[in-house]
Design a protein around this motif. Structure first.
Motif, PDB file in Angstrom:
ATOM      1  N   ASN A  57       3.481  -5.426   8.044  1.00  0.00           N
ATOM      2  CA  ASN A  57       4.259  -4.151   8.031  1.00  0.00           C
ATOM      3  C   ASN A  57       5.659  -4.128   8.027  1.00  0.00           C
ATOM      4  OD1 ASN A  57       4.464  -1.400   8.700  1.00  0.00           O
ATOM      5  ND2 ASN A  57       5.132  -1.797  10.668  1.00  0.00           N
ATOM      6  N   ALA A  58       6.219  -3.209   7.153  1.00  0.00           N
ATOM      7  CA  ALA A  58       7.409  -3.567   6.677  1.00  0.00           C
ATOM      8  C   ALA A  58       8.521  -3.090   7.716  1.00  0.00           C
ATOM      9  CB  ALA A  58       7.683  -2.776   5.185  1.00  0.00           C
ATOM     10  N   LEU A  59       8.492  -1.881   8.200  1.00  0.00           N
ATOM     11  CA  LEU A  59       9.613  -1.515   8.748  1.00  0.00           C
ATOM     12  C   LEU A  59       9.513  -1.615  10.560  1.00  0.00           C
ATOM     13  CD1 LEU A  59      10.706   1.511   6.450  1.00  0.00           C
ATOM     14  CD2 LEU A  59      11.864  -0.828   6.675  1.00  0.00           C
TER      15      LEU A  59
ATOM     16  N   ALA B  11       4.761  -9.001  10.285  1.00  0.00           N
ATOM     17  CA  ALA B  11       5.859  -8.059  10.420  1.00  0.00           C
ATOM     18  C   ALA B  11       7.108  -8.756   9.726  1.00  0.00           C
ATOM     19  CB  ALA B  11       6.034  -7.611  11.779  1.00  0.00           C
ATOM     20  N   LEU B  12       7.792  -7.787   8.967  1.00  0.00           N
ATOM     21  CA  LEU B  12       9.064  -8.417   8.477  1.00  0.00           C
ATOM     22  C   LEU B  12      10.195  -8.334   9.515  1.00  0.00           C
ATOM     23  CD1 LEU B  12       7.186  -8.072   5.834  1.00  0.00           C
ATOM     24  CD2 LEU B  12       9.414  -7.467   4.626  1.00  0.00           C
ATOM     25  N   ALA B  13      11.346  -9.220   9.519  1.00  0.00           N
ATOM     26  CA  ALA B  13      12.352  -8.920  10.202  1.00  0.00           C
ATOM     27  C   ALA B  13      13.635  -9.409   9.554  1.00  0.00           C
ATOM     28  CB  ALA B  13      12.022 -10.048  11.566  1.00  0.00           C
TER      29      ALA B  13
ATOM     30  N   VAL C  43       1.347  -2.529   4.848  1.00  0.00           N
ATOM     31  CA  VAL C  43       1.718  -0.982   4.815  1.00  0.00           C
ATOM     32  C   VAL C  43       3.097  -0.862   5.431  1.00  0.00           C
ATOM     33  CG1 VAL C  43      -0.685  -0.349   5.678  1.00  0.00           C
ATOM     34  CG2 VAL C  43       0.951  -0.998   7.232  1.00  0.00           C
ATOM     35  N   VAL C  44       3.706   0.541   5.183  1.00  0.00           N
ATOM     36  CA  VAL C  44       5.067   0.816   5.882  1.00  0.00           C
ATOM     37  C   VAL C  44       4.789   1.834   7.023  1.00  0.00           C
ATOM     38  CG1 VAL C  44       7.298   1.557   5.178  1.00  0.00           C
ATOM     39  CG2 VAL C  44       5.928   0.382   3.468  1.00  0.00           C
ATOM     40  N   MET C  45       4.916   1.290   7.989  1.00  0.00           N
ATOM     41  CA  MET C  45       5.220   2.254   9.585  1.00  0.00           C
ATOM     42  C   MET C  45       6.308   2.014   9.826  1.00  0.00           C
ATOM     43  SD  MET C  45       1.589   1.739  11.327  1.00  0.00           S
ATOM     44  CE  MET C  45       0.048   2.667  10.969  1.00  0.00           C
TER      45      MET C  45
ATOM     46  N   TYR D  56      19.019 -11.272   3.547  1.00  0.00           N
ATOM     47  CA  TYR D  56      19.777 -10.204   2.891  1.00  0.00           C
ATOM     48  C   TYR D  56      19.575 -10.364   1.351  1.00  0.00           C
ATOM     49  CZ  TYR D  56      24.681  -8.955   1.244  1.00  0.00           C
ATOM     50  OH  TYR D  56      25.622  -8.115   0.591  1.00  0.00           O
ATOM     51  N   GLU D  57      19.195 -11.267   0.720  1.00  0.00           N
ATOM     52  CA  GLU D  57      19.199 -11.753  -0.741  1.00  0.00           C
ATOM     53  C   GLU D  57      17.798 -10.916  -1.241  1.00  0.00           C
ATOM     54  OE1 GLU D  57      19.088 -13.993   1.490  1.00  0.00           O
ATOM     55  OE2 GLU D  57      19.622 -15.716   1.055  1.00  0.00           O
ATOM     56  N   ALA D  58      17.048 -10.589  -0.316  1.00  0.00           N
ATOM     57  CA  ALA D  58      15.663 -10.144  -0.737  1.00  0.00           C
ATOM     58  C   ALA D  58      15.755  -8.858  -1.592  1.00  0.00           C
ATOM     59  CB  ALA D  58      14.689 -10.004   0.342  1.00  0.00           C
TER      60      ALA D  58
ATOM     61  N   ALA E 183       9.298 -17.536   5.248  1.00  0.00           N
ATOM     62  CA  ALA E 183      10.823 -17.333   4.813  1.00  0.00           C
ATOM     63  C   ALA E 183      10.648 -16.321   3.349  1.00  0.00           C
ATOM     64  CB  ALA E 183      11.486 -18.577   4.329  1.00  0.00           C
ATOM     65  N   ALA E 184      11.579 -15.286   3.509  1.00  0.00           N
ATOM     66  CA  ALA E 184      11.691 -14.460   2.471  1.00  0.00           C
ATOM     67  C   ALA E 184      13.025 -14.116   2.122  1.00  0.00           C
ATOM     68  CB  ALA E 184      10.856 -13.133   3.031  1.00  0.00           C
ATOM     69  N   GLY E 185      13.108 -13.800   0.586  1.00  0.00           N
ATOM     70  CA  GLY E 185      14.377 -13.592   0.201  1.00  0.00           C
ATOM     71  C   GLY E 185      15.112 -14.735  -0.514  1.00  0.00           C
ATOM     72  N   GLY E 186      15.105 -14.330  -1.689  1.00  0.00           N
ATOM     73  CA  GLY E 186      15.818 -15.384  -2.712  1.00  0.00           C
ATOM     74  C   GLY E 186      15.049 -16.609  -3.161  1.00  0.00           C
ATOM     75  N   ILE E 187      13.854 -16.682  -2.828  1.00  0.00           N
ATOM     76  CA  ILE E 187      13.055 -17.750  -3.156  1.00  0.00           C
ATOM     77  C   ILE E 187      12.432 -17.387  -4.700  1.00  0.00           C
ATOM     78  CG2 ILE E 187      11.196 -19.128  -2.368  1.00  0.00           C
ATOM     79  CD1 ILE E 187      11.802 -18.627   0.320  1.00  0.00           C
ATOM     80  N   GLY E 188      12.529 -18.410  -5.443  1.00  0.00           N
ATOM     81  CA  GLY E 188      12.070 -18.274  -6.900  1.00  0.00           C
ATOM     82  C   GLY E 188      11.622 -19.724  -7.358  1.00  0.00           C
TER      83      GLY E 188
ATOM     84  N   THR F  74      14.949  -0.633 -10.251  1.00  0.00           N
ATOM     85  CA  THR F  74      13.770  -0.872  -9.392  1.00  0.00           C
ATOM     86  C   THR F  74      14.438  -1.909  -8.016  1.00  0.00           C
ATOM     87  OG1 THR F  74      11.560  -2.130  -9.031  1.00  0.00           O
ATOM     88  CG2 THR F  74      13.213  -3.227 -10.818  1.00  0.00           C
ATOM     89  N   PRO F  75      13.611  -1.809  -6.907  1.00  0.00           N
ATOM     90  CA  PRO F  75      13.754  -2.879  -6.235  1.00  0.00           C
ATOM     91  C   PRO F  75      13.753  -4.218  -6.533  1.00  0.00           C
ATOM     92  CG  PRO F  75      12.407  -1.141  -5.149  1.00  0.00           C
ATOM     93  CD  PRO F  75      12.426  -0.877  -6.566  1.00  0.00           C
ATOM     94  N   VAL F  76      14.617  -5.188  -6.362  1.00  0.00           N
ATOM     95  CA  VAL F  76      14.708  -6.472  -6.720  1.00  0.00           C
ATOM     96  C   VAL F  76      15.775  -7.303  -6.065  1.00  0.00           C
ATOM     97  CG1 VAL F  76      16.139  -6.332  -8.804  1.00  0.00           C
ATOM     98  CG2 VAL F  76      14.326  -7.899  -8.764  1.00  0.00           C
ATOM     99  N   GLY F  77      15.527  -8.752  -5.881  1.00  0.00           N
ATOM    100  CA  GLY F  77      16.443  -9.329  -5.065  1.00  0.00           C
ATOM    101  C   GLY F  77      17.419 -10.151  -5.990  1.00  0.00           C
ATOM    102  N   GLN F  78      18.184 -11.073  -5.282  1.00  0.00           N
ATOM    103  CA  GLN F  78      19.058 -11.639  -6.103  1.00  0.00           C
ATOM    104  C   GLN F  78      18.399 -12.892  -7.033  1.00  0.00           C
ATOM    105  OE1 GLN F  78      21.803 -12.975  -2.855  1.00  0.00           O
ATOM    106  NE2 GLN F  78      23.066 -11.138  -3.164  1.00  0.00           N
ATOM    107  N   ILE F  79      17.067 -12.987  -6.559  1.00  0.00           N
ATOM    108  CA  ILE F  79      16.646 -14.251  -7.335  1.00  0.00           C
ATOM    109  C   ILE F  79      16.236 -13.551  -8.844  1.00  0.00           C
ATOM    110  CG2 ILE F  79      14.118 -13.441  -6.792  1.00  0.00           C
ATOM    111  CD1 ILE F  79      15.546 -17.057  -7.149  1.00  0.00           C
ATOM    112  N   VAL F  80      16.684 -12.367  -9.157  1.00  0.00           N
ATOM    113  CA  VAL F  80      16.382 -11.665 -10.436  1.00  0.00           C
ATOM    114  C   VAL F  80      17.238 -12.669 -11.587  1.00  0.00           C
ATOM    115  CG1 VAL F  80      18.298 -10.036 -10.364  1.00  0.00           C
ATOM    116  CG2 VAL F  80      16.302  -9.681 -11.671  1.00  0.00           C
TER     117      VAL F  80
ATOM    118  N   ALA G  51       0.876  -1.233   0.090  1.00  0.00           N
ATOM    119  CA  ALA G  51       0.077   0.053  -0.006  1.00  0.00           C
ATOM    120  C   ALA G  51       0.794   1.195   0.042  1.00  0.00           C
ATOM    121  CB  ALA G  51      -0.942   0.138   1.131  1.00  0.00           C
ATOM    122  N   VAL G  52       1.962   1.212  -0.002  1.00  0.00           N
ATOM    123  CA  VAL G  52       3.035   2.328   0.586  1.00  0.00           C
ATOM    124  C   VAL G  52       2.687   3.282  -0.789  1.00  0.00           C
ATOM    125  CG1 VAL G  52       4.853   1.654  -0.919  1.00  0.00           C
ATOM    126  CG2 VAL G  52       5.197   3.017   1.094  1.00  0.00           C
ATOM    127  N   ARG G  53       2.486   3.176  -1.830  1.00  0.00           N
ATOM    128  CA  ARG G  53       2.303   3.969  -3.091  1.00  0.00           C
ATOM    129  C   ARG G  53       1.038   4.687  -2.951  1.00  0.00           C
ATOM    130  NH1 ARG G  53       0.097   2.068  -8.020  1.00  0.00           N
ATOM    131  NH2 ARG G  53      -0.646  -0.131  -7.869  1.00  0.00           N
TER     132      ARG G  53
END
Ligand SMILES: Cc1cc2nc3c(=O)[nH]c(=O)nc-3n(C[C@H](O)[C@H](O)[C@H](O)COP(=O)(O)O)c2cc1C
Length: 369
Positions: free
Chosen positions: A142-144, A164-166, A68-70, A188-190, A217-222, A327-333, A39-41
């Motif tokens: 929530n992101a942050l 919430a992301l950690a 959301v980003v609070m 870190y890969e995210a 689990a998030a980051g580097g999964i594709g 653009t934001p994108v992770g290593q899975i690109v 929703a951040v935008r």
């Protein structure tokens, strides 16, 4: 790919998809996963309402959520104009010079920058929530940092799970203490704002730290093999962000950016403060290089950097100035090599997951069981 959490939410696959695009969010839920709209935008409540109406009409009754980003550090009582006034002139000059150097055209007279910082301000996130709680969202992320206690209580009153992301076990424990229901362990890969610990290390640490809370689990999964690995590490599901950017339902508004993403390798991203002032993984470009150059002025803290570069980023995107376009994108690109529908991504995930499970079963001497 079913777990306690996916059963609780009534979805077929424990695959959660973060996306800024309503069409992708709806397609993820229709494909049996759980779509989460970023929703951040949305700075105008009416636009969020319009897009949530659209999702409602296209999600076939499947569950979905909102992100959301609070920021944990509040920016309260401060207007955009106040933040503008804090930006040093030398930084503005640097933006101007970099744009001139690359021949980036101006926006048309009166054309607003499409990308503002205000979605990171708590009061804006709260207006987003006022809209979202009128819809049958099943999860609020929530992101942050942990959302404020009253937001957690309001969500729980409405039967909405809070995630919430950690990026570390310490952050994850704080979320648990704040009454969060689901922790997204983001490595870190995210793509996007990310910490310094890789998913392979982070996931089991967070699972242990917040037990018995469910962890995604998030980051580097594709791929399905990576989903299987995450579940083997104790996660109750996976949370994917980058992989949706090159789906046919995504609306990047830039064929050149899609081409860059499809061509990029896993080493073509960088964790840079160039976009927001906080380290965020993104495509490495001449724009990130300029900000990360020790001879440059360096980046400003959040939210100053975001406001400083907002118009520049809009101009770079609008005119598709390739060397600066990112653009934001992770290593899975590195594995995002063809445009696929969201359904095709799910088909590949389920096939890969089955192959991984078969392989592990064979290794464990359990084939045929
Ligand atoms: C383009 C993009 C924008 C993102 N914006 C947000 C955001 O606004 N809020 C959020 O919680 N996470 C955001 N993220 C992070 C995702 O929620 C997710 O944790 C991450 O993409 C997972 O790693 P992956 O990129 O390797 O799939 C963003 C990620 C990308 C790729």
């Amino acid at each position: 790919m079913q777990t306690e959490l996916s059963n609780q939410l009534g979805v077929e696959h424990a695959v959660f998809g973060f996306t800024p695009f309503p069409a992708v969010a709806a397609a993820i839920s229709r494909a049996g996963g759980f779509g989460v709209l970023g929703a951040v935008r949305y700075t105008a409540p009416d636009e969020l309402k319009r897009d949530l109406d659209w999702i409602e009409a296209h999600v076939d009754g499947r569950p979905y959520g909102l992100d959301v980003v609070m920021p944990a550090k509040k920016v309260e009582g401060v207007t955009e104009a106040d933040v503008e006034a804090m930006i040093p002139e030398a930084h503005r000059d640097f933006v101007r010079e970099t744009l001139v150097k690359h021949g980036v055209p101006e926006l048309a007279e009166g054309e607003a920058s499409g990308w503002r910082i205000t979605g990171w301000m708590e009061q804006v996130a709260r207006t987003q929530l006022d809209v979202a709680f009128d819809y049958p969202i099943r999860l609020l992320a929530n992101a942050l940092g942990s959302p404020p206690a009253d937001v957690v209580a309001r969500a729980h009153d409405q039967g909405v799970l809070v995630a919430a992301l950690a990026g570390s076990a310490r952050h994850a424990r704080k979320h648990k203490d704040a009454g969060i229901d689901v922790v997204v362990a983001q490595g870190y890969e995210a793509g996007g704002h990310t910490g310094e610990i890789a998913s392979m290390v982070l996931t089991p640490e967070v699972v242990e730290a917040v037990d018995p809370l469910p962890v995604l689990a998030a980051g580097g999964i594709g791929s399905g093999q990576q989903v299987a690995a995450a579940l083997a590490l104790g996660a109750q599901g996976v949370w994917l962000g980058s992989v949706w950017l090159t789906t046919t339902e995504a609306d990047l508004h830039s064929p050149a950016l899609t081409r860059k993403l499809l061509a990029a390798g896993s080493g073509d991203t960088v964790r840079s403060r160039a976009l927001t002032g906080k380290p965020a993984r993104q495509l490495r470009t001449e724009w990130t290089d300029a900000w990360d150059d020790p001879d440059g002025p360096g980046t400003l803290p959040m939210p100053l950097q975001g406001l400083l570069v907002a118009e520049a980023v809009s101009r770079i995107q609008k005119y598709e100035v390739e060397p600066l376009l990112g653009t934001p994108v992770g290593q899975i690109v590195g594995r995002m090599n063809s445009e696929r529908s969201v359904q095709a991504v799910f088909d590949d995930l389920t096939r890969g997951f089955e192959r991984a499970v078969d392989r592990v079963n064979r290794i464990a001497g359990r084939s045929g069981q």
